[in-house]
Design a protein around this motif. Structure first.
Motif, PDB file in Angstrom:
ATOM      1  N   VAL A   1       0.836  -1.201   0.000  1.00  0.00           N
ATOM      2  CA  VAL A   1       0.000   0.000   0.000  1.00  0.00           C
ATOM      3  C   VAL A   1       0.870   1.249   0.000  1.00  0.00           C
ATOM      4  O   VAL A   1       0.755   2.125  -0.862  1.00  0.00           O
ATOM      5  CB  VAL A   1      -0.957   0.003   1.209  1.00  0.00           C
ATOM      6  CG1 VAL A   1      -1.712   1.324   1.294  1.00  0.00           C
ATOM      7  CG2 VAL A   1      -1.939  -1.161   1.113  1.00  0.00           C
TER       8      VAL A   1
ATOM      9  N   PRO B   1      -6.399  -0.938  -0.585  1.00  0.00           N
ATOM     10  CA  PRO B   1      -6.914  -1.946   0.350  1.00  0.00           C
ATOM     11  C   PRO B   1      -8.426  -1.978   0.463  1.00  0.00           C
ATOM     12  O   PRO B   1      -8.963  -2.663   1.331  1.00  0.00           O
ATOM     13  CB  PRO B   1      -6.279  -1.516   1.678  1.00  0.00           C
ATOM     14  CG  PRO B   1      -6.163  -0.036   1.563  1.00  0.00           C
ATOM     15  CD  PRO B   1      -5.870   0.250   0.120  1.00  0.00           C
TER      16      PRO B   1
ATOM     17  N   ALA C   1      -5.090  -5.133  -7.551  1.00  0.00           N
ATOM     18  CA  ALA C   1      -3.857  -5.043  -6.770  1.00  0.00           C
ATOM     19  C   ALA C   1      -2.770  -5.981  -7.272  1.00  0.00           C
ATOM     20  O   ALA C   1      -1.639  -5.928  -6.780  1.00  0.00           O
ATOM     21  CB  ALA C   1      -4.146  -5.344  -5.299  1.00  0.00           C
TER      22      ALA C   1
ATOM     23  N   ALA D   1      -1.049  -0.142  -3.852  1.00  0.00           N
ATOM     24  CA  ALA D   1      -2.194  -1.057  -3.865  1.00  0.00           C
ATOM     25  C   ALA D   1      -3.339  -0.451  -3.051  1.00  0.00           C
ATOM     26  O   ALA D   1      -3.112   0.201  -2.029  1.00  0.00           O
ATOM     27  CB  ALA D   1      -1.800  -2.410  -3.296  1.00  0.00           C
TER      28      ALA D   1
ATOM     29  N   VAL E   1       1.335  -7.157   3.195  1.00  0.00           N
ATOM     30  CA  VAL E   1       0.031  -6.733   2.690  1.00  0.00           C
ATOM     31  C   VAL E   1      -0.809  -6.331   3.903  1.00  0.00           C
ATOM     32  O   VAL E   1      -1.280  -7.186   4.655  1.00  0.00           O
ATOM     33  CB  VAL E   1      -0.665  -7.864   1.906  1.00  0.00           C
ATOM     34  CG1 VAL E   1      -1.938  -7.342   1.243  1.00  0.00           C
ATOM     35  CG2 VAL E   1       0.276  -8.451   0.853  1.00  0.00           C
TER      36      VAL E   1
ATOM     37  N   TYR F   1      -8.186  -6.806  -1.101  1.00  0.00           N
ATOM     38  CA  TYR F   1      -7.431  -6.483  -2.310  1.00  0.00           C
ATOM     39  C   TYR F   1      -8.003  -7.257  -3.487  1.00  0.00           C
ATOM     40  O   TYR F   1      -8.051  -8.487  -3.462  1.00  0.00           O
ATOM     41  CB  TYR F   1      -5.950  -6.828  -2.117  1.00  0.00           C
ATOM     42  CG  TYR F   1      -5.315  -6.043  -0.998  1.00  0.00           C
ATOM     43  CD1 TYR F   1      -4.617  -4.869  -1.253  1.00  0.00           C
ATOM     44  CD2 TYR F   1      -5.445  -6.468   0.326  1.00  0.00           C
ATOM     45  CE1 TYR F   1      -4.047  -4.140  -0.218  1.00  0.00           C
ATOM     46  CE2 TYR F   1      -4.883  -5.740   1.365  1.00  0.00           C
ATOM     47  CZ  TYR F   1      -4.189  -4.578   1.090  1.00  0.00           C
ATOM     48  OH  TYR F   1      -3.634  -3.855   2.107  1.00  0.00           O
TER      49      TYR F   1
ATOM     50  N   THR G   1      -6.472  -9.625   6.295  1.00  0.00           N
ATOM     51  CA  THR G   1      -6.055  -9.371   4.915  1.00  0.00           C
ATOM     52  C   THR G   1      -6.787 -10.342   4.003  1.00  0.00           C
ATOM     53  O   THR G   1      -6.705 -11.556   4.197  1.00  0.00           O
ATOM     54  CB  THR G   1      -4.538  -9.555   4.747  1.00  0.00           C
ATOM     55  OG1 THR G   1      -3.858  -8.620   5.586  1.00  0.00           O
ATOM     56  CG2 THR G   1      -4.127  -9.324   3.301  1.00  0.00           C
TER      57      THR G   1
END
Length: 320
Positions: free
Chosen positions: A100, A107, A113, A105, A134, A139, A162
């Motif tokens: 990120v 989230p 992503a 990327a 991550v 994602y 995640t």
């Protein structure tokens, strides 16, 4: 981490979770490495922790039972650390990238992503390794994520924190993978994944053959079962051995990477080991299950660390 059913679960425990959950999202087991008597590393979830609120009501009874007794469950063996040096501590690679913060990327699932993840993994590999982190979030993954270098770890914030949400199938991304056994079955039902651990050259040779509809074999060494040459024969050995006796050491050198092909014995100890050696397997009749090792050889990649020509012995970096 979590991943959709079409994704690759983070550990073998996750496979059990996928079988126990209804269709939709399968929750991989916490990335723990924790054993009784050893405290978890900072930030590591622990098996047995409460099921996240968003997952309550859709978690199967078997999975709830497993999370209460993850190390001693009679049906699901604890394999959270399987595949890494016979159960030694998991590698502690320093975090070298945050997808990120460093690669942009998103989230919140609003953008693909996969490109950011792949750039981070590639850069980490080119720098000699490290952990690509991550952070918590969801994602969206519209492509394939591939780890193509040694010493690279892809790590999330833990189960329920995640989530990698895959949006496309392997058939969409690479093409139909016709079964090498013929018929209309797709080999994607048991091969590949949306996260690949594969060097660039092997990735290209395999996917090019799939696109050409050559029905390749996804072996360690090539697209055919016989895409290797025999270096020597190995005398019978026991699980846990690192030093083995061979017929000839001429073609072997310290540092060489080799592929062992293992065959079962009359007592089917290899099949028993593959089943997890759980209590329930003790009453199985193994004589009618040998086809599980007949499709392809059971292979074990490792590196030669020492050669003793006089005694015709070699030592491997991994135990059998």
């Amino acid at each position: 981490m979590e991943t959709t059913r079409r994704g690759l679960l983070g550990s073998a425990i996750g496979v059990a979770a996928a079988a126990a959950l209804p269709s939709g999202t399968a929750s991989a087991a916490p990335r723990t490495g924790t054993t009784p008597g050893r405290p978890p590393s900072p930030g590591e979830p622990v098996p047995g922790e409460p099921v996240p609120a968003h997952a309550r009501g859709r978690t199967a009874a078997l999975w709830r039972e497993f999370t209460r007794t993850p190390f001693t469950h009679p049906q699901i063996p604890y394999v959270g650390r399987a595949g890494y040096r016979g159960g030694a501590d998991l590698p502690r690679r320093p975090v070298v990238a945050d997808v990120v913060r460093d690669y942009g990327a998103r989230p919140d699932g609003s953008a693909d992503a996969a490109p950011a993840l792949n750039r981070a993994l590639r850069d980490a590999g080119r720098r000699g390794g490290g952990t690509v982190y991550v952070p918590p979030g969801t994602y969206r993954i519209d492509g394939i994520v591939r780890i193509g270098h040694d010493r690279v770890v892809l790590r999330g914030a833990g189960s329920g924190h995640t989530t990698l949400h895959a949006t496309r199938s392997l058939t969409d991304l690479i093409g139909p993978y016709g079964s090498r056994y013929g018929g209309d079955k797709s080999s994607w039902s048991w091969a590949g994944g949306l996260i690949w651990l594969c060097p660039q050259a092997r990735w290209e040779s395999l996917t090019d053959a799939i696109k050409a509809r050559d029905r390749p074999f996804e072996g360690w060494t090539g697209n055919r079962r016989d895409a290797w040459r025999t270096l020597t024969a190995v005398r019978p050995a026991r699980r846990g051995d690192r030093t083995v006796t061979v017929a000839d050491t001429t073609a072997l050198r310290p540092g060489a990477r080799v592929l062992l092909q293992l065959s079962d014995d009359a007592d089917h100890t290899l099949l028993r080991h593959m089943s997890g050696d759980i209590p329930g397997a003790a009453v199985y009749s193994w004589d009618d299950k040998t086809k599980l090792t007949s499709y392809v050889p059971y292979e074990w990649p490792c590196r030669v660390t020492a050669v003793e020509p006089r005694h015709r012995r070699i030592t491997l970096d991994l135990s059998l």
